[in-house]
Design an enzyme around this catalytic site. Structure first.
Site, PDB file in Angstrom:
ATOM      1  N   LYS A  22     -40.323  10.026  15.507  1.00  0.00           N
ATOM      2  CA  LYS A  22     -40.640   9.161  15.645  1.00  0.00           C
ATOM      3  C   LYS A  22     -40.827   9.276  13.568  1.00  0.00           C
ATOM      4  O   LYS A  22     -41.407   8.023  13.443  1.00  0.00           O
ATOM      5  CB  LYS A  22     -42.427   9.959  15.704  1.00  0.00           C
ATOM      6  CG  LYS A  22     -43.635   9.191  15.083  1.00  0.00           C
ATOM      7  CD  LYS A  22     -44.946   9.817  15.620  1.00  0.00           C
ATOM      8  CE  LYS A  22     -45.100  10.939  14.543  1.00  0.00           C
ATOM      9  NZ  LYS A  22     -46.296  10.374  13.335  1.00  0.00           N
ATOM     10  N   ASN A  23     -41.088  10.016  13.226  1.00  0.00           N
ATOM     11  CA  ASN A  23     -41.559   9.309  11.612  1.00  0.00           C
ATOM     12  C   ASN A  23     -39.467   8.635  11.238  1.00  0.00           C
ATOM     13  O   ASN A  23     -39.857   8.976   9.710  1.00  0.00           O
ATOM     14  CB  ASN A  23     -41.796  10.885  10.954  1.00  0.00           C
ATOM     15  CG  ASN A  23     -42.734  11.492  10.901  1.00  0.00           C
ATOM     16  OD1 ASN A  23     -43.784  10.290  11.567  1.00  0.00           O
ATOM     17  ND2 ASN A  23     -43.752  12.376  10.506  1.00  0.00           N
ATOM     18  N   CYS A 120     -58.579  10.036   6.846  1.00  0.00           N
ATOM     19  CA  CYS A 120     -57.381  10.798   8.468  1.00  0.00           C
ATOM     20  C   CYS A 120     -58.070  12.050   8.137  1.00  0.00           C
ATOM     21  O   CYS A 120     -58.758  13.067   7.149  1.00  0.00           O
ATOM     22  CB  CYS A 120     -56.067  10.623   7.745  1.00  0.00           C
ATOM     23  SG  CYS A 120     -55.019  11.429   8.714  1.00  0.00           S
ATOM     24  N   ARG A 125     -55.669  11.571   1.601  1.00  0.00           N
ATOM     25  CA  ARG A 125     -54.528  10.694   2.286  1.00  0.00           C
ATOM     26  C   ARG A 125     -53.921  10.042   1.653  1.00  0.00           C
ATOM     27  O   ARG A 125     -54.152   8.252   1.976  1.00  0.00           O
ATOM     28  CB  ARG A 125     -53.958  10.627   3.380  1.00  0.00           C
ATOM     29  CG  ARG A 125     -53.083  11.748   4.380  1.00  0.00           C
ATOM     30  CD  ARG A 125     -53.309  11.815   5.687  1.00  0.00           C
ATOM     31  NE  ARG A 125     -51.865  11.527   5.776  1.00  0.00           N
ATOM     32  CZ  ARG A 125     -50.956  11.355   6.749  1.00  0.00           C
ATOM     33  NH1 ARG A 125     -51.718  12.017   7.383  1.00  0.00           N
ATOM     34  NH2 ARG A 125     -49.632  10.732   6.773  1.00  0.00           N
ATOM     35  N   ILE A 127     -52.380   6.641  -1.405  1.00  0.00           N
ATOM     36  CA  ILE A 127     -51.456   5.786  -1.208  1.00  0.00           C
ATOM     37  C   ILE A 127     -51.259   4.985  -2.778  1.00  0.00           C
ATOM     38  O   ILE A 127     -50.351   4.052  -2.805  1.00  0.00           O
ATOM     39  CB  ILE A 127     -50.531   4.245   0.061  1.00  0.00           C
ATOM     40  CG1 ILE A 127     -52.506   3.338  -0.440  1.00  0.00           C
ATOM     41  CG2 ILE A 127     -50.900   5.140   1.404  1.00  0.00           C
ATOM     42  CD1 ILE A 127     -52.163   2.034   0.350  1.00  0.00           C
ATOM     43  N   ASP A 308     -45.404  20.095   8.986  1.00  0.00           N
ATOM     44  CA  ASP A 308     -46.565  19.355  10.035  1.00  0.00           C
ATOM     45  C   ASP A 308     -45.881  19.936  11.399  1.00  0.00           C
ATOM     46  O   ASP A 308     -46.115  20.249  12.581  1.00  0.00           O
ATOM     47  CB  ASP A 308     -45.528  17.921  10.452  1.00  0.00           C
ATOM     48  CG  ASP A 308     -45.665  16.653  10.175  1.00  0.00           C
ATOM     49  OD1 ASP A 308     -45.387  15.993   9.674  1.00  0.00           O
ATOM     50  OD2 ASP A 308     -46.512  16.378   9.711  1.00  0.00           O
ATOM     51  N   ARG A 400     -49.360  10.197  20.712  1.00  0.00           N
ATOM     52  CA  ARG A 400     -48.524   9.205  19.874  1.00  0.00           C
ATOM     53  C   ARG A 400     -47.677  10.097  19.629  1.00  0.00           C
ATOM     54  O   ARG A 400     -46.683   8.895  18.950  1.00  0.00           O
ATOM     55  CB  ARG A 400     -49.583   9.653  18.661  1.00  0.00           C
ATOM     56  CG  ARG A 400     -51.032   8.468  18.616  1.00  0.00           C
ATOM     57  CD  ARG A 400     -51.795   8.800  17.371  1.00  0.00           C
ATOM     58  NE  ARG A 400     -51.484   7.952  16.113  1.00  0.00           N
ATOM     59  CZ  ARG A 400     -51.173   8.354  14.600  1.00  0.00           C
ATOM     60  NH1 ARG A 400     -52.774   9.294  14.981  1.00  0.00           N
ATOM     61  NH2 ARG A 400     -50.822   8.099  13.856  1.00  0.00           N
TER      62      ARG A 400
HETATM   63  C1  EPZ Z   1     -45.387  11.993   6.342  1.00  0.00           C
HETATM   64  O1  EPZ Z   1     -46.350  11.344   5.500  1.00  0.00           O
HETATM   65  C2  EPZ Z   1     -45.512  12.371   7.505  1.00  0.00           C
HETATM   66  N1  EPZ Z   1     -45.637  10.899   8.527  1.00  0.00           N
HETATM   67  C3  EPZ Z   1     -45.697  13.028   8.227  1.00  0.00           C
HETATM   68  O2  EPZ Z   1     -46.250  13.592   9.574  1.00  0.00           O
HETATM   69  C4  EPZ Z   1     -45.841  14.002   7.453  1.00  0.00           C
HETATM   70  O3  EPZ Z   1     -47.120  15.538   7.446  1.00  0.00           O
HETATM   71  C5  EPZ Z   1     -46.314  14.603   5.785  1.00  0.00           C
HETATM   72  O4  EPZ Z   1     -45.472  13.028   5.502  1.00  0.00           O
HETATM   73  C6  EPZ Z   1     -45.774  15.469   4.689  1.00  0.00           C
HETATM   74  O5  EPZ Z   1     -44.395  16.419   5.161  1.00  0.00           O
HETATM   75  C7  EPZ Z   1     -44.745   9.787   8.956  1.00  0.00           C
HETATM   76  O6  EPZ Z   1     -43.798  10.045   8.035  1.00  0.00           O
HETATM   77  C8  EPZ Z   1     -45.116   8.930   9.652  1.00  0.00           C
HETATM   78  P1  EPZ Z   1     -47.138  12.634   1.524  1.00  0.00           P
HETATM   79  P2  EPZ Z   1     -47.284  10.306   4.437  1.00  0.00           P
HETATM   80  O7  EPZ Z   1     -46.860  10.778   1.331  1.00  0.00           O
HETATM   81  O8  EPZ Z   1     -45.926  10.121   3.558  1.00  0.00           O
HETATM   82  C9  EPZ Z   1     -50.202  12.672  -1.300  1.00  0.00           C
HETATM   83  C10 EPZ Z   1     -46.929  13.809  11.656  1.00  0.00           C
HETATM   84  O9  EPZ Z   1     -47.512  15.171  12.243  1.00  0.00           O
HETATM   85  N2  EPZ Z   1     -50.621  11.555  -1.786  1.00  0.00           N
HETATM   86  O10 EPZ Z   1     -45.803  12.944   1.575  1.00  0.00           O
HETATM   87  O11 EPZ Z   1     -48.723   9.991   4.354  1.00  0.00           O
HETATM   88  C11 EPZ Z   1     -51.014  12.863  -0.074  1.00  0.00           C
HETATM   89  O12 EPZ Z   1     -52.128  12.836   0.048  1.00  0.00           O
HETATM   90  C12 EPZ Z   1     -47.264  12.815  10.088  1.00  0.00           C
HETATM   91  O13 EPZ Z   1     -46.326  13.701  12.104  1.00  0.00           O
HETATM   92  C13 EPZ Z   1     -50.772  10.833  -2.388  1.00  0.00           C
HETATM   93  O14 EPZ Z   1     -51.619  11.435  -3.028  1.00  0.00           O
HETATM   94  O15 EPZ Z   1     -47.455  12.097   3.444  1.00  0.00           O
HETATM   95  C14 EPZ Z   1     -50.242  14.234   0.621  1.00  0.00           C
HETATM   96  O16 EPZ Z   1     -51.525  15.619   0.148  1.00  0.00           O
HETATM   97  C15 EPZ Z   1     -48.896  13.690   9.875  1.00  0.00           C
HETATM   98  N3  EPZ Z   1     -50.857   9.754  -2.827  1.00  0.00           N
HETATM   99  C16 EPZ Z   1     -49.085  14.705  -0.121  1.00  0.00           C
HETATM  100  O17 EPZ Z   1     -48.824  13.355  -1.243  1.00  0.00           O
HETATM  101  C17 EPZ Z   1     -49.747   9.061  -2.321  1.00  0.00           C
HETATM  102  O18 EPZ Z   1     -49.649   7.710  -2.393  1.00  0.00           O
HETATM  103  C18 EPZ Z   1     -48.114  14.077   0.444  1.00  0.00           C
HETATM  104  O19 EPZ Z   1     -48.293  12.888   1.542  1.00  0.00           O
HETATM  105  C19 EPZ Z   1     -49.344   9.160  -1.262  1.00  0.00           C
HETATM  106  C20 EPZ Z   1     -49.493  10.739  -1.295  1.00  0.00           C
END
Ligand code: EPZ
Length: 434
Positions: A22-23, A120, A125, A127, A308, A400
């Protein structure tokens, strides 16, 4: 609202085939925005988030054909007539990964109007790193009424050093930089296999990307990208979920069509718990006939132990002899499953970002509630070893990201049904299993 009814006690035996990731599929579908030619993606999982992504692209004017029958895991996307560079709140609130269209829209259309994802279940989370990165590539960004408005006549290459490792942040900006003028260097990037898979697709589309899968990615921007055909990598988290289920139920399971090298941290940890792991080409065989040993886990970015898989590992820790310390370092609120596992009889204490799990504790079936995708998987696994029946509510969370999980588990001997169907009489235990 579908529910699952699960009767515990059957070891998982036989084969389970893994679907596409999915990811990896979600960013790959967003990448189609970067060209006016068709992009054909294979091994796309049949899960609800893919439907949401499809609806998002169609709302912009894309043609998205989801295959059926033999071609059921192939998707053809054409973004020739994109007219509306917008990701509406209604879609973004159901799937945060919708924000992956931000970079590609600005790069291809010069403009993007994307809803902020909001909170969430597993954490804030934000961006902000996506936005900072786009500004580094020359975009002008304003925020109003819950939406980001990003614009740039043409993005230009730049230097991005992520304050924090972010998976979709790396993917979003890699896609944006592919059509920028000049070179972009990104540092402290995510090294997840899904990032490398996206770069492989983009390079097939004519991009010039080096270093994906490492902390430093170099992108030579090009004026135009073309169509391509690409097979999505297998889902390492789906594979990991079934691997833990097999270890827990004391079965003998072959998880096929997966990529063992993407599962390194998990398989090492399971061996530490006393599980027998055999990898062979695209499959992992799990056998476990004795009590598991407790082992601590701390979640990290890839190649560390994946966040995950934390919830599923917690279910395993409840059945291990001894105390396991589970530390969640990626998301600030990812222990919702702990409270539901306690309802099933587990002994778990959550202290901030750490959970202390005392095992071995017999579990008993109960009515429990899913709160997010991976928490749901943890409850399904726990129910497979619980005494009696578990009723799992809100399984839309699990749909999902898991393709027909109940059918796959049933094929390996589990007793699981989506509610609404009468449960068959208790199947006789396989020969030689008490
Ligand atoms: C990806 O989410 C995955 N989703 C998530 O899988 C996974 O848990 C996560 O990476 C970590 O491995 C997809 O790929 C669609 P991050 P993502 O940005 O990219 C912080 C599942 O179960 N952060 O790597 O959204 C954030 O809050 C899902 O399939 C900021 O602060 O995660 C977190 O603490 C759930 N600012 C950390 O970084 C930002 O702009 C890592 O988040 C972006 C992130």
């Amino acid at each position: 609202m579908d529910k699952f009814v699960i009767r515990g006690g059957n070891p998982l035996v036989g084969n389970i085939r893994i679907s596409g990731a999915k990811n990896a599929a979600l960013p790959a579908m967003a990448a189609a925005i970067l060209t006016d030619e068709p992009v054909i993606l294979e091994n796309i999982p049949d899960v609800r988030d893919i439907q949401t992504e499809r609806n998002l692209l169609v709302s912009m004017g894309a043609e998205v054909e989801l295959g059926y029958g033999r071609a059921s895991h192939r998707t053809t996307i054409s973004c020739r007539n994109l007219v509306n560079p917008e990701a509406a709140y209604e879609l973004v609130k159901t799937m945060r990964a919708s924000t992956l269209v931000l970079g590609p829209l600005v790069a291809r259309m010069g403009r993007a109007h994307v809803s902020l994802p909001g909170g969430c279940a597993i954490g804030a989370r934000p961006i902000d790193l996506h936005i900072q990165g786009l500004e580094k590539l020359g975009a002008t960004i304003t925020q109003q009424h819950g939406y980001i408005e990003a614009a740039a006549e043409r993005l230009r290459g730049g230097h991005i050093a992520f304050d924090k490792i972010t998976v979709t942040g790396t993917e979003d900006l890699m896609m944006a930089a592919a059509l920028a003028e000049g070179e972009t260097v990104m540092e402290n990037c995510a090294r997840e296999p899904e990032v490398a898979d996206l770069a492989a697709l983009l390079n097939k589309m004519g991009a010039k990307i080096e270093g994906a899968g490492t902390s430093t990615i170099r992108i030579q921007g090009v004026d135009k990208l073309h169509g391509a055909r690409h097979r999505i990598i297998p889902d390492r988290i789906e594979a990991g979920t079934f691997i833990i289920a097999a270890a827990l139920t004391g079965g003998d399971l072959n998880v096929t069509n997966c990529e063992p090298k993407h599962l390194g941290a998990l398989l090492e940890k399971l061996e530490e718990c006393g599980v027998t792991v055999t990898t062979n080409g695209e499959s992992v065989r799990i056998t476990n006939g004795h009590r598991l040993k407790a082992a601590d886990v701390s979640t990290e970015e890839y190649p560390g132990f994946p966040t995950d898989m934390q919830a599923q590992y917690m279910a395993l820790a409840t059945q291990a002899e001894g105390t396991s310390f589970i530390t969640e370092n990626i998301f600030e609120n990812r222990f919702m499953h702990a409270h539901e596992l306690v309802r099933m009889g587990a002994s778990i204490k959550v202290e901030g970002s750490r959970a202390v799990v005392h095992g071995y504790t017999p579990l008993s079936g109960a009515a429990v509630q899913c709160s997010d995708l991976r928490a749901s998987a943890s409850l399904v696994i726990a129910a497979l070893v619980a005494e009696g029946e578990t009723i799992l509510d809100r399984v839309y969370h699990i749909d999902r990201g898991y393709e027909r999980i109940e059918e796959k588990l049933r094929g390996a001997g589990a007793q699981i049904k989506r509610i609404g169907e009468m449960l068959p009489k208790k199947a006789p235990a396989p020969v030689g299993v008490a």
